[in-house]
Scaffold this motif. Sequence first.
Motif, PDB file in Angstrom:
ATOM      1  N   VAL A   1      -3.107  -2.197  -4.231  1.00 16.05           N
ATOM      2  CA  VAL A   1      -2.510  -3.644  -3.683  1.00 16.05           C
ATOM      3  C   VAL A   1      -2.864  -4.054  -3.023  1.00 16.05           C
ATOM      4  O   VAL A   1      -3.533  -3.773  -1.860  1.00 16.05           O
ATOM      5  N   GLU A   2      -2.898  -5.448  -2.598  1.00 22.40           N
ATOM      6  CA  GLU A   2      -3.582  -6.614  -2.057  1.00 22.40           C
ATOM      7  C   GLU A   2      -3.524  -7.506  -1.637  1.00 22.40           C
ATOM      8  O   GLU A   2      -1.565  -7.981  -2.279  1.00 22.40           O
ATOM      9  N   VAL A   3      -2.919  -7.835  -0.071  1.00 25.76           N
ATOM     10  CA  VAL A   3      -1.931  -8.296   0.745  1.00 25.76           C
ATOM     11  C   VAL A   3      -2.704 -10.087   1.250  1.00 25.76           C
ATOM     12  O   VAL A   3      -3.020  -9.662   1.740  1.00 25.76           O
TER      13      VAL A   3
ATOM     14  N   GLY B   1       4.632   3.628   1.455  1.00 29.06           N
ATOM     15  CA  GLY B   1       3.351   4.897   0.574  1.00 29.06           C
ATOM     16  C   GLY B   1       1.895   4.384  -0.462  1.00 29.06           C
ATOM     17  O   GLY B   1       1.835   4.760  -1.185  1.00 29.06           O
ATOM     18  N   TRP B   2       2.539   2.858  -0.901  1.00 30.64           N
ATOM     19  CA  TRP B   2       1.722   1.864  -1.127  1.00 30.64           C
ATOM     20  C   TRP B   2       0.350   2.245  -0.444  1.00 30.64           C
ATOM     21  O   TRP B   2       0.048   2.498   0.451  1.00 30.64           O
ATOM     22  N   SER B   3      -1.389   2.071  -1.599  1.00 30.64           N
ATOM     23  CA  SER B   3      -2.123   1.688  -1.169  1.00 30.64           C
ATOM     24  C   SER B   3      -2.326   0.714  -1.144  1.00 30.64           C
ATOM     25  O   SER B   3      -3.718  -0.238  -2.206  1.00 30.64           O
ATOM     26  N   VAL B   4      -2.791   0.549   0.054  1.00 29.68           N
ATOM     27  CA  VAL B   4      -3.369  -1.120   0.180  1.00 29.68           C
ATOM     28  C   VAL B   4      -4.647  -1.422   0.768  1.00 29.68           C
ATOM     29  O   VAL B   4      -5.334  -0.574   0.807  1.00 29.68           O
ATOM     30  N   VAL B   5      -5.680  -2.031  -0.522  1.00 34.18           N
ATOM     31  CA  VAL B   5      -6.614  -1.944  -0.340  1.00 34.18           C
ATOM     32  C   VAL B   5      -8.132  -3.017   0.620  1.00 34.18           C
ATOM     33  O   VAL B   5      -8.305  -3.418   0.420  1.00 34.18           O
ATOM     34  N   GLY B   6      -6.950  -4.172   0.671  1.00 34.39           N
ATOM     35  CA  GLY B   6      -7.947  -5.412   1.669  1.00 34.39           C
ATOM     36  C   GLY B   6      -5.803  -5.775   1.659  1.00 34.39           C
ATOM     37  O   GLY B   6      -5.107  -6.459   0.873  1.00 34.39           O
ATOM     38  N   GLU B   7      -6.484  -6.898   2.552  1.00 29.06           N
ATOM     39  CA  GLU B   7      -5.635  -8.349   3.642  1.00 29.06           C
ATOM     40  C   GLU B   7      -6.483  -9.149   3.705  1.00 29.06           C
ATOM     41  O   GLU B   7      -7.284  -9.063   4.075  1.00 29.06           O
ATOM     42  N   ASP B   8      -6.239 -10.333   3.200  1.00 31.34           N
ATOM     43  CA  ASP B   8      -6.866 -11.707   3.798  1.00 31.34           C
ATOM     44  C   ASP B   8      -5.965 -12.687   3.589  1.00 31.34           C
ATOM     45  O   ASP B   8      -4.683 -12.820   3.314  1.00 31.34           O
ATOM     46  N   ASN B   9      -6.321 -14.072   3.495  1.00 29.82           N
ATOM     47  CA  ASN B   9      -5.884 -15.640   3.818  1.00 29.82           C
ATOM     48  C   ASN B   9      -5.654 -15.886   2.209  1.00 29.82           C
ATOM     49  O   ASN B   9      -7.234 -15.682   1.777  1.00 29.82           O
ATOM     50  N   TRP B  10      -4.243 -16.232   1.420  1.00 32.22           N
ATOM     51  CA  TRP B  10      -4.759 -16.660   0.031  1.00 32.22           C
ATOM     52  C   TRP B  10      -4.852 -18.594   0.634  1.00 32.22           C
ATOM     53  O   TRP B  10      -4.430 -19.264   1.178  1.00 32.22           O
ATOM     54  N   TYR B  11      -5.655 -19.563  -0.374  1.00 31.55           N
ATOM     55  CA  TYR B  11      -6.060 -20.735   0.012  1.00 31.55           C
ATOM     56  C   TYR B  11      -5.499 -21.182  -1.332  1.00 31.55           C
ATOM     57  O   TYR B  11      -6.067 -20.909  -2.750  1.00 31.55           O
TER      58      TYR B  11
ATOM     59  N   ARG C   1      -7.167  -9.862  -9.744  1.00 25.46           N
ATOM     60  CA  ARG C   1      -7.332  -8.024 -10.754  1.00 25.46           C
ATOM     61  C   ARG C   1      -6.723  -8.044 -11.093  1.00 25.46           C
ATOM     62  O   ARG C   1      -5.083  -7.744 -10.705  1.00 25.46           O
ATOM     63  N   LYS C   2      -6.579  -7.213 -12.427  1.00 23.11           N
ATOM     64  CA  LYS C   2      -5.985  -6.703 -12.999  1.00 23.11           C
ATOM     65  C   LYS C   2      -5.423  -5.459 -12.912  1.00 23.11           C
ATOM     66  O   LYS C   2      -5.014  -5.184 -13.954  1.00 23.11           O
ATOM     67  N   ASP C   3      -6.767  -4.689 -12.167  1.00 21.26           N
ATOM     68  CA  ASP C   3      -5.832  -3.050 -12.026  1.00 21.26           C
ATOM     69  C   ASP C   3      -4.850  -2.981 -10.271  1.00 21.26           C
ATOM     70  O   ASP C   3      -5.000  -2.017 -10.348  1.00 21.26           O
ATOM     71  N   ARG C   4      -3.929  -4.098 -10.334  1.00 21.28           N
ATOM     72  CA  ARG C   4      -3.697  -3.529  -8.942  1.00 21.28           C
ATOM     73  C   ARG C   4      -2.776  -5.177  -8.695  1.00 21.28           C
ATOM     74  O   ARG C   4      -2.257  -6.006  -9.314  1.00 21.28           O
ATOM     75  N   LEU C   5      -2.115  -4.929  -7.482  1.00 17.76           N
ATOM     76  CA  LEU C   5      -0.928  -5.988  -7.501  1.00 17.76           C
ATOM     77  C   LEU C   5      -1.282  -7.017  -6.345  1.00 17.76           C
ATOM     78  O   LEU C   5      -2.049  -6.814  -5.325  1.00 17.76           O
ATOM     79  N   THR C   6      -1.154  -7.850  -6.388  1.00 14.60           N
ATOM     80  CA  THR C   6      -1.396  -8.951  -5.215  1.00 14.60           C
ATOM     81  C   THR C   6       0.168  -9.621  -4.800  1.00 14.60           C
ATOM     82  O   THR C   6       0.710 -10.193  -5.181  1.00 14.60           O
ATOM     83  N   VAL C   7      -0.124  -9.647  -3.424  1.00 11.61           N
ATOM     84  CA  VAL C   7       1.277 -10.514  -2.878  1.00 11.61           C
ATOM     85  C   VAL C   7       0.896 -10.948  -1.762  1.00 11.61           C
ATOM     86  O   VAL C   7      -0.136 -11.222  -1.311  1.00 11.61           O
ATOM     87  N   ILE C   8       1.240 -11.818  -2.789  1.00 15.95           N
ATOM     88  CA  ILE C   8       1.194 -14.153  -2.032  1.00 15.95           C
ATOM     89  C   ILE C   8       2.088 -14.229  -0.459  1.00 15.95           C
ATOM     90  O   ILE C   8       3.055 -14.522  -1.032  1.00 15.95           O
ATOM     91  N   LEU C   9       2.115 -14.052   0.987  1.00 15.91           N
ATOM     92  CA  LEU C   9       2.803 -14.580   1.460  1.00 15.91           C
ATOM     93  C   LEU C   9       2.994 -15.616   1.934  1.00 15.91           C
ATOM     94  O   LEU C   9       2.276 -16.527   2.207  1.00 15.91           O
TER      95      LEU C   9
END
Length: 173
Positions: free
Chosen positions: A88-90, A111-121, A159-167
Amino acid sequence: MAFFPSATGRRSRDERGVAFPSPLVMLSVLAVAMASITFLATRDQAPTERRVDNTATIASAEQSPEPTPTATRTPKPKPAIKRGEVYVEVYNNSGIKGLAATTATKATTIGWSVVGEDNWYGVVPTTTVYFPPRLQAAGKQLALDLGIARTAPAVGEMRKDRLTVILTTDAPQ
């Protein structure tokens, strides 16, 4: 008395077998004949009972059809989602400082495997969990776990191998 013919070639009286009364034999023959005639007369007719499927006539989504004896199907079990095996990327698109980090921590705690967090533009209409096609069920589960109402297929450079959360500003906190 002997059961074999005697030396004279005559049989003894008890070897004749059972003699049925003729009215009983006649009734049995008559019953078999009637059953045969009935079978032959009705074998090419269409069945008179028909199954009526009334599930399409339900007026409301709240109503559910009552199960019929012929429609007792057991649902296939859905494969369990293994949260730790899905990346998961947030991303924060709200301007609220630390929102992505807070949400990433919450997802990791669940329990999710968060692999990154950043700002979305860019422009995102509302907080959304984006998923590639093979992770659709996991995307819906992540949205449920985080209290996010919207899910959508991954777009563009995601990316096509993970979930992307945009807040966005409406993200649950």
